[in-house]
Design an enzyme around this catalytic site. Sequence first.
Site, PDB file in Angstrom:
ATOM      1  N   HIS A   1      53.074  16.101  37.987  1.00 13.08           N
ATOM      2  CA  HIS A   1      54.194  15.843  38.882  1.00 13.08           C
ATOM      3  C   HIS A   1      53.995  14.554  39.678  1.00 13.08           C
ATOM      4  O   HIS A   1      54.789  14.233  40.563  1.00 13.08           O
ATOM      5  CB  HIS A   1      54.340  17.048  39.834  1.00 13.08           C
TER       6      HIS A   1
ATOM      7  N   LYS B   1      53.878  10.617  40.768  1.00 20.84           N
ATOM      8  CA  LYS B   1      54.690   9.408  40.574  1.00 20.84           C
ATOM      9  C   LYS B   1      53.918   8.251  41.179  1.00 20.84           C
ATOM     10  O   LYS B   1      53.778   8.173  42.412  1.00 20.84           O
ATOM     11  CB  LYS B   1      56.057   9.522  41.272  1.00 20.84           C
TER      12      LYS B   1
ATOM     13  N   HIS C   1      65.158  14.448  48.766  1.00 21.40           N
ATOM     14  CA  HIS C   1      64.080  14.769  47.821  1.00 21.40           C
ATOM     15  C   HIS C   1      62.717  14.299  48.350  1.00 21.40           C
ATOM     16  O   HIS C   1      61.708  14.393  47.656  1.00 21.40           O
ATOM     17  CB  HIS C   1      64.390  14.110  46.471  1.00 21.40           C
TER      18      HIS C   1
ATOM     19  N   ASP D   1      52.086  14.947  65.219  1.00 16.70           N
ATOM     20  CA  ASP D   1      51.691  14.430  66.538  1.00 16.70           C
ATOM     21  C   ASP D   1      51.807  12.915  66.649  1.00 16.70           C
ATOM     22  O   ASP D   1      51.067  12.271  67.410  1.00 16.70           O
ATOM     23  CB  ASP D   1      50.256  14.861  66.870  1.00 16.70           C
TER      24      ASP D   1
END
Length: 484
Positions: free
Chosen positions: A222, A224, A402, A409
């Site tokens: 997954h 990229k 997406h 913080d």
Amino acid sequence: MSSFLPIFPKLLILLNYVFIIIVLFGKKSPSKTISWLLVLYFMPTLGFILYLFFGIDWRKKRIISRISESKYLNEEGNKTTTYRENLLLKGHIEANAKKELINIAATATKLPLYENNSIQVFSNTNTIFQSMINDIENATHHIHLEFYIINNDSTGQILRDALLKVASKNVSIKIIVDVIGSRKSLKSNFFKVLKKHPNINLAAFRPVWIPLVNLKANYRNHRKLIIIDGTIGYLGGMNVGDEYLGKNKRFGYWRDTAIRITGESVNNIQLVFFQDWYFVKKIRLSRNPFYFPDFSNTCFGTSLTHIVPSSPHSNWDTIAQLYFESIASARTSLYITTPYFIPDEALLMALKTAALGGCDVKLLVPGRPDHILTFLATTSFFEEVLASGVQVFTYDPHRFVHSKVITVDNMVASIGSANVDQRSMNINFEITAFIYDKKVVATINEHFMNDLKHSRQIYLSDLQQRSIFIKTAESVARLFSPIL
């Protein structure tokens, strides 16, 4: 064939009992175990198919061997402690405040933390893509690309043409695409012209040998990322295709986030690519100065950055553990953008605890589904997180968000490919950057606040108006959430 049909139901029941035994002894989380048991028992045919596709844990057995992630990454391990200690001693407020995150990432990945970086944050997909193309066209030695999806459409063709153009100038190009994500392009003629070029090598990540019984639907790549000449790196949530540039009428404007890194941290993105290239090609790339330049005489910036890969063959669920620590350590603000919000019990408890403790917790998710089951699973969590004090926002339903971004913080941000769901946390190959730079985090938070202007805040009273049908659908989707 006709003689087989009468015994098929009995065979299916027998196999389901075998699967049930495997689930019981599989040492998965109780929620996953119960979900699989219910599906296999009450929906035997569907349960059989789902478990065959998504349930069997092959990751440390035959299909995914323990490839040498450690071969490449452990070579950096001796640098990790030295870099971490030296950088902390330099007085980075962000690093000192979030040193537990740094310790987790350094220990789990064996990758060093680097300071000599400049980071550009993109919030517009057209700008991201154009920047990528410009850098690709200016490459002089090599380009390494890795995407879950590269579509055979006008956007994919622009990328392909740019690669062919620069390959003709003797630039070496290596491409990894996921077989499931890019299956349509791989079945077409889209990649054939690239394969024919002598300077271009294409690798398909974990091919599916039996498409109708796909035992490899899990454990997808997954990630990229792009590396150009060893000095420029990209990573984020955006794939390559028309819909990601807002050209698809179904989704309209596509909101995504990516970063362009110049400097030392590109070394770590390169190492991750080397690891994946070996995984798919069984070829070790040489660690020459063209791939890993010497950055010691060039100052790019001071953005302290940790590149964090996570994969099913790692000893640790690194990104899941970093997300947990990020949420658990939040004191003043925690802003999360994710297209899929399907947390496990630990992340959910940490999120609710942060809100109950007075932290300003905001969650942004899409206002329309791209996958109906995951969308319903996402909305099924709204009521309990709202009750704890989390502010939930859904993006404009005429647009689609997406981005996979978390800021904590006003000190640290994570940007990458990992969603806040159990598939990204435990199953897929993912990559994210943890950035300890207040200026970069301020830019990301500015983008987030702008996104909220295009979003609708959800209140408990809104949920009370849902129909019985929607509530039932959410409950069913929630039941499946551990295996989505």
